[in-house]
Scaffold this motif. Structure first.
Motif, mmCIF file in Angstrom:
data_model
loop_
_atom_site.group_PDB
_atom_site.id
_atom_site.type_symbol
_atom_site.label_atom_id
_atom_site.label_comp_id
_atom_site.label_asym_id
_atom_site.label_seq_id
_atom_site.Cartn_x
_atom_site.Cartn_y
_atom_site.Cartn_z
ATOM 1 N N ALA A 242 -0.712 -64.623 -22.921
ATOM 2 C CA ALA A 242 -1.938 -64.793 -23.703
ATOM 3 C C ALA A 242 -1.658 -65.737 -24.860
ATOM 4 C CB ALA A 242 -2.431 -63.448 -24.231
ATOM 5 N N VAL A 243 -2.650 -66.558 -25.180
ATOM 6 C CA VAL A 243 -2.535 -67.492 -26.301
ATOM 7 C C VAL A 243 -3.878 -67.535 -27.013
ATOM 8 C CG1 VAL A 243 -2.277 -69.923 -26.946
ATOM 9 C CG2 VAL A 243 -0.757 -68.939 -25.219
ATOM 10 N N GLU A 244 -3.854 -67.442 -28.327
ATOM 11 C CA GLU A 244 -5.112 -67.579 -29.077
ATOM 12 C C GLU A 244 -4.885 -68.405 -30.331
ATOM 13 O OE1 GLU A 244 -6.543 -63.656 -30.088
ATOM 14 O OE2 GLU A 244 -5.016 -63.346 -31.631
ATOM 15 N N PHE A 245 -5.919 -69.124 -30.734
ATOM 16 C CA PHE A 245 -5.852 -69.989 -31.902
ATOM 17 C C PHE A 245 -6.767 -69.442 -32.988
ATOM 18 C CE2 PHE A 245 -4.502 -72.480 -28.360
ATOM 19 C CZ PHE A 245 -3.455 -73.223 -28.855
ATOM 20 N N GLY A 246 -6.309 -69.502 -34.214
ATOM 21 C CA GLY A 246 -7.121 -69.045 -35.336
ATOM 22 C C GLY A 246 -7.548 -67.606 -35.141
ATOM 23 N N ALA A 247 -8.838 -67.348 -35.292
ATOM 24 C CA ALA A 247 -9.335 -65.980 -35.119
ATOM 25 C C ALA A 247 -9.213 -65.506 -33.679
ATOM 26 C CB ALA A 247 -10.795 -65.900 -35.568
ATOM 27 N N LEU B 203 -23.838 -65.351 -32.145
ATOM 28 C CA LEU B 203 -22.810 -64.433 -31.650
ATOM 29 C C LEU B 203 -21.876 -65.144 -30.677
ATOM 30 C CD1 LEU B 203 -24.846 -61.158 -30.921
ATOM 31 C CD2 LEU B 203 -23.367 -61.656 -32.892
ATOM 32 N N GLY B 204 -20.654 -64.636 -30.604
ATOM 33 C CA GLY B 204 -19.695 -65.093 -29.594
ATOM 34 C C GLY B 204 -19.494 -64.030 -28.544
ATOM 35 N N ALA B 239 -15.597 -74.409 -27.893
ATOM 36 C CA ALA B 239 -15.786 -73.065 -28.456
ATOM 37 C C ALA B 239 -14.821 -72.023 -27.899
ATOM 38 C CB ALA B 239 -17.227 -72.571 -28.293
ATOM 39 N N VAL B 240 -14.013 -72.365 -26.912
ATOM 40 C CA VAL B 240 -13.016 -71.400 -26.423
ATOM 41 C C VAL B 240 -11.831 -71.375 -27.388
ATOM 42 C CG1 VAL B 240 -11.355 -70.910 -24.588
ATOM 43 C CG2 VAL B 240 -13.695 -71.578 -24.005
ATOM 44 N N LEU B 295 -11.360 -65.142 -21.583
ATOM 45 C CA LEU B 295 -11.314 -66.089 -22.689
ATOM 46 C C LEU B 295 -12.367 -65.726 -23.720
ATOM 47 C CD1 LEU B 295 -13.923 -67.980 -22.077
ATOM 48 C CD2 LEU B 295 -12.350 -69.189 -20.578
ATOM 49 N N ALA B 296 -12.072 -66.090 -24.952
ATOM 50 C CA ALA B 296 -12.996 -65.821 -26.056
ATOM 51 C C ALA B 296 -13.779 -67.078 -26.393
ATOM 52 C CB ALA B 296 -12.224 -65.354 -27.289
#
Lengths: 355, 355, 355, 355
Positions: A242-247, B203-204, B239-240, B295-296
Motif C-alpha cells: 500500500a502507498v498513500e500520499f499526504g492525507a 466529498l471523497g 484526485a487519487v 484507492l482513495a
C-alpha cells in the motif's frame, strides 16, 4: 525485464539472486563530476544490512560494494556506475524443498508459474529482499547528491503490528538503531517483534517518508506525475502492499473544505499552504511543500509456524515448515530502502531539466 | 511528456484541455483484428459522462468519440487507433481569475510553477478530470477484449465520506446508477453527497476494483511488477491519493501467520489460496487469484465555500470564490475510470507474450 | 544513459571503461530456461579478442566472462544475466596527455565537452572499442538461441581500404582467421593492412551481414521498423559511419522496375521474391527473405603519424604523437561485433510475440 | 507500437491511414511558451504536399493541419500538441486488388503477414508516404524553435537516378521548387524524372542534410549516440534504405591519416576541425562542426509497368498492373521530410538538459 528501471535522466539495472555469485546494480546517465563518498555510502548501507540485531535475520553479510566502473577519483565520470556485492554467507541447503512446496506469502509459486521450473528458487532467488541492497547503493549515491542540494529524504517507522507512533516527525531518526520518533513507542514495537519472534511469527508495519527542500514545479501530469513515478518504485520494494500520499486514504473521509490546503504567504515570503493534505503534490507536480508518503510493509512471510502448502509435483496439500534465517520483522531494515527508492525517483525528476 | 504511457505492447497518448477544440487519445500497438463495438463503448463512456444526475457537474457533454483511424469494418487494423471528442459545452468565462488566484487543491498553482504562465488554465486545462474521457475510450476498448477472454474488471464504491459499504462484492454494480453493492449504504452515500452539495462542500471516497479470470504467471519482479505498473496508472487518475493491494494497509497490523495465504487445491483441482490477502499478486506476478485493489479519491477541490488563496501577481492573500460547474463528489464517475485504467495495464501485461 | 538499450522484450546495459576494474553487461528480460553454452560463447568472444594476430592491437586480454548471476545449471533462470570481464593488461601511462591534447577522430574532445573534465580519458574510457566485448557477450548468448531456431547471422568483410571482395556470400567465414569469402582478396586485404601498419597508418572497411531463416511478419512500421531498430544498434558500434540495407545507396541509381523485387513462388512452395533489393525488409517488417545489410567502419583513428591537435588548456595548436597499442585495422575484429549487435536486435524483435 | 517515438524530452505519436478519416500527430513534452507560427508551418508543409508539379502524384490534398489542443494564443501551453489533417481526395477503388495481389516493393505483403488480413490496405494504409505529413507537422514546429536558436537544418537532393550534383551546399535551396544546388544538375534530374514517368517507371535518389549551429557536447555514447538516434528516425521515413554520416561509406576507403579531422583553432578562436569527415559527431556526441548525413531513397515502387506478383489466395503467380496516382520520383517531396525528421531528433537531444 522488470529489473531495469527507466527514468527520465537515469536508468537503473539491479541484478543478482540471493545465492548467486554476486548481486549488484548499474546506474546509467549520472552526470560526470558527482561526488560519491564511499564511507557515507557504507554507513547508509549498514542501516539495511542483515545480522546486526535481534529483529534481523541471522545471515550476516558485510554488504560492502565494489565499484567496477563509473568512478574516477571519487567522482562519477559520465560512464555507467556499476557496483557489486559478492554473496558470501550462503546456505542453499535451507531451501531445497521450496521449489516443490511453495512458501505462502512468497514468490515461490508465482516464480514457478512465470519461469516454468527454471527459476533459481534458492533463498528466494531474484525475488529475495537481498536485492534491496543494490537499490540502496543506487539510492545511497543519489541521497548524497540530494543532500548537497539541500534536499532531505527521511523515513521512519510509524507502526509495527498494532503499535503506532502518532508523534510528529520533527527530528531525524536515521541514527537510531530502531528508527522511530517516539522512544516509548519504539520500545513497545521492539517488544512486539521479540514476542512475535518467540512465537515463530512475524510482524509488518507502516513507514512514513518526508522529503523536504524539494522545489515546486517538478513533475508532469498523468503517467509521469510524482505519485505515479514514486509509487511504481515503492511497490517494487518486496512486501510493500500500500502507498498513500499526504492525507491518503484519510482524504476520503474529509470534506473538500477540510482537505483543500489553503494557500498562504509563508514565513519566507513565498507561497506556501496552511496544511499539507496534498503531501506536496498537486496534478502530479510538486508545490514546494514537503513531499509526504506512507507505505505498508506486510509481515515477513517466512515464519517458524507450520503452514499449509501444495506440493507442485504431487498436487497434494502438505504441511510446510520453513528452515533458513529470517527477519521476524523486515520493517526496520526497509526504512533506508524506502529512502533509497524515493531518492532514485526524485533525483531523476529533479534533474530532468538539467544539463 | 507525462501524457504518453509506455506499456510493453501498447502505447497510449491522451491529449486535450478542458476547453480546447477537442480531447482524445491514440492507442498504438493493438493487434489487428480486435473487435471494437462502438455501442458497448458508448454505454461504458456514459457511465463517466457528466451532467446526468444530482452528484455530477451540470456541464453536459455527449462524449461521443469519433474514431479518426485504426479501425476497419469495426476491427482494429494494426495501425494506431485514434479517437477524439469535440468539446462543446464550454464556459471559459467561469475561469478567468484562476490564473492569478489559484484554487486550493487544484493544479492551478503547480501548473503555473511548471509552465510559467503559458498553461491553458481554463477549466483546469490539461489537468481537468475531463481528460479521463480519453482514458475511458482506451480502457473501454480493452475491457471488451478482456471480457472476450473471460476476464472481468469490476469496480464499486466502498466509501463516500464517512459512509462505508462493508458488504461482499458478489454481484456486478455497473448497471446501477450509483455503483454500490449495498443499497442501504448507497442511499446514505447519496444523501451525504446531497447534503455536502447543499452546503457548498464536497466529498471523497474509496473505490474497490476486483479483476477475476486473470491468469497466473503474468508480471515481472521489481519495477514491472503488477502493483508497480497498476499504481503508476491509478495515480495518474486525477484526485487519487492512495492505492493498496489485497489486505493493503491492513496487512501492516496482521501477523505473518494471519496474512500469509495458505495454498490449497481449489474446487477446480487447481492450486488456489485459502485467503487472498495478497490481492492476487506475489513478487509482482499474478497467482491466479482475483486481483484486488482499493484507492482513495479526495473530495472534489472545487467547492462553493470561500477559500483562502494568494494572488500570484500581488503576492497577497485573497479570498477565492469558485464559479463554474462542478461535481460535489467525483467518486461515482471515477468508478468506470478505474476500470478503464486497470484494463489498459492488465491488457498490456497479459499480451506481453502474445504474437 | 546511452549505455542502456531498451528493447521490446529485453534491456541491455553495458558498462565499464578501458582501464576500469572491469567491463561487463546485464541482459534483462531473457526467458527462463535458455541454454547458455559457455564454451561456444568463449569461441565467439575469441573472434573479437585482441592480441591474437598481426592486424590487432598488442594488448592481450583473455576476455573470459564471469557470470555473476542469471544462470542456473547452464540455463537462464529468468533473473537478469550479468557477466563481467576484469581488465588486466592495462597501461594507463600511455594515455596521460590525451585529456589536454585530444586525438583526432577519437571521442576525447567530445567527451571533454560532455563531461567537463571528469571523464575517464584513459584508453578512451567508456568510448573504447573494448566496450564491444560486453556487447559480444550479450550477442553471443542470443546467437546461440537464434541458431537453435534455425536463424543464422553471418558477417564478413567485403572491403578493406580500396580492396574489395565482390564474391558471393555462399559459405560461412567465421572459422577463418581473416573473415573474407574470397581468399585472394583476403590476402590482398591483409597485405594492405600490413603496409598501412608499417607506415604508421590505418585502414577502414565495409562489413556485410546476412541473416537467414528469419521469419516474415516481424517488425513494425516507422520508428520500430527493423531498419530503424537495427541501425540504432549498429551505429552504436564505435567507428561505424554508414549503414545500408539491401541495395542501399545503390537503390538510388536503379529504376523502380529494376529495384522492385517481383514476388514468386519459391522452391518450397512459399511466397518469395526473385531478387532481394529490399534486403528482406518492406515497410519495416521482414518478408521472409534474407535480411542483408552493410556498414562502413572508418579507419582506426589511432595512428603512428604526427597529427595536429589543440591543447585544451593553452588553446594552442600542437603536434600529437599517439602512444599506446592499437589496431592498424579494426575491421576484422568488428565482424563478430556486428553479428552480436544484429543478434540482440533480431532476437528482441522475434520474441516480441512470445510468452 | 512503432508509430510512437520515445525521445528523451518529447514523445511523438503519428496516426492515420492513407484513406482514413484523418491523419495526425501528437507531440508530448514540449515546454510551455514555444511559439508556433502556423503560416510558417504551412509553407513548410507545402514543400511536401502532393499534387503541385510534374514529379508528384496527381492526388491533391491541402494538408492544412487543424490543431486540436496544446496551443494557446499561438504558443504551446505544456499540454500535448495534437494536429490532424482530414483526408479528402480519396479514391479507394484504385486499391481493391492490392490485398490479394501485393505490389512489389511495397508493404502490402509484409502487412498481410503482420496483420493477418485485417490491415487497411487501401492506398497503402498506415504504410503510406502520406504519414510523412504528420511527421512534417512535428518537425515543422521544431524547426521553428531550432531556427530561433540559430540552428539551421537544410537538406537538398544530390542525386536522382544516375544524375549527381557534386557542388557545394553553400546556399539554401528550400525556396527552389526543385531543391538542388546546381541548376544544371537540377534540370537534368527533372528531365530524368519526366522520362521515367513517360516510360511508366520511377527513380530514386540521394538526399544530403546539413545542420549548422548545433552546439558541441550533445549526445551520448552507444545506443543514444546522435548517429543511433538520427538513423532510427531516418529509416522510419518510407523508402529510405541507407544512411551515412560525414564521409560515410567513403571513410572505408580512406586511411586514418586522411580520414581523421585534425583539430585547429577556428576563425572565431574556438576549437574546430580542419576537415569534417566525422560529420560533426565523434563517439556519438556532437563536436560543434556541422552535422552532415546523406540517405538513399529507393525509386517509388508504384510504377505503371506490368510486374510479377503472387495472388495470396490462389498462391499463383500473376501479372499486376498498378492503378492509382503516384509520384514518379518521391525524392523532391522527401527533402522537407528529412529536415523534419532530423529536427525532431536534434531538438530532443538538444533540450535533454533544459528546464
Amino acid at each position: 525485464m522488470g529489473s531495469t528501471w527507466i527514468g527520465k535522466r537515469i536508468r537503473l539495472s539491479i541484478f543478482g539472486q540471493s545465492h548467486s555469485a554476486a548481486i549488484g546494480m548499474t546506474l546509467d546517465g549520472l552526470p560526470a563530476g558527482m561526488t560519491v563518498d564511499e564511507g557515507t555510502l557504507q554507513r547508509f548501507l549498514n542501516r539495511r544490512a542483515p545480522g546486526r540485531n535481534d529483529w534481523s535475520t541471522a545471515r550476516r553479510e558485510a554488504d560492502a560494494p565494489e565499484f567496477l566502473c563509473g568512478l574516477k577519483d571519487g567522482r562519477t565520470c559520465g560512464a555507467p556506475l556499476t557496483a557489486i556485492i559478492r554473496n558470501k554467507n550462503v546456505r542453499p541447503q535451507d531451501y531445497v524443498n521450496l521449489k516443490t512446496l511453495p512458501r505462502p506469502g512468497h514468490a515461490d509459486y508465482t516464480a514457478e508459474l512465470r519461469y516454468h521450473g527454471f527459476q533459481d528458487a534458492s533463498g528466494g532467488g531474484h525475488f529475495s529482499g537481498r536485492l534491496t541492497a543494490p537499490l540502496c547503493i543506487a539510492g545511497g549515491v543519489l541521497l548524497q547528491e540530494l543532500s548537497r542540494r539541500g534536499i532531505t529524504v527521511a523515513a521512519r517507522i510509524v507502526r509495527i503490528g498494532t503499535v503506532c507512533d502518532g508523534s510528529a516527525f520533527d527530528a531525524p531518526v536515521s541514527d537510531k538503531a530502531f528508527p522511530v520518533s517516539d522512544d516509548t513507542a519504539a520500545a513497545q514495537m521492539q517488544e512486539a517483534i521479540r514476542q512475535a519472534k518467540e512465537e515463530g511469527d512475524s510482524l509488518g508495519g507502516v513507514i512514513e517518508c518526508v522529503i523536504t527542500g524539494f522545489p515546486g514545479g517538478v513533475g508532469d501530469p498523468f503517467f509521469d506525475g510524482i505519485e505515479s513515478r514514486l509509487s511504481q518504485m515503492l511497490f517494487a520494494i518486496p512486501a510493500v502492499k500500500a502507498v498513500e500520499f499526504g492525507a491518503g486514504f484519510g482524504a476520503a473521509s474529509l470534506r473538500g473544505s477540510e482537505n483543500n490546503d489553503a494557500f498562504c504567504i509563508g514565513a519566507d515570503g513565498q507561497i506556501a499552504t496552511v496544511t499539507n493534505h496534498a503531501g506536496g503534490i498537486l496534478g502530479g507536480i510538486s508545490n514546494g511543500m514537503p513531499i509526504v508518503f506512507r507505505l505498508a510493509v506486510k509481515p515477513t512471510p517466512s515464519i517458524g509456524k507450520d503452514q499449509q502448502s501444495v506440493d507442485l509435483e504431487t498436487m497434494k496439500e502438505e504441511t510446510l515448515r520453513i528452515q533458513g534465517r529470517h527477519d521476524p520483522c523486515i520493517v526496520p531494515r526497509a526504512v533506508p530502502v524506502v529512502e533509497a527508492a524515493a531518492a532514485v525517483v526524485l533525483y531523476d525528476l529533479l534533474t530532468e531539466g538539467e544539463a
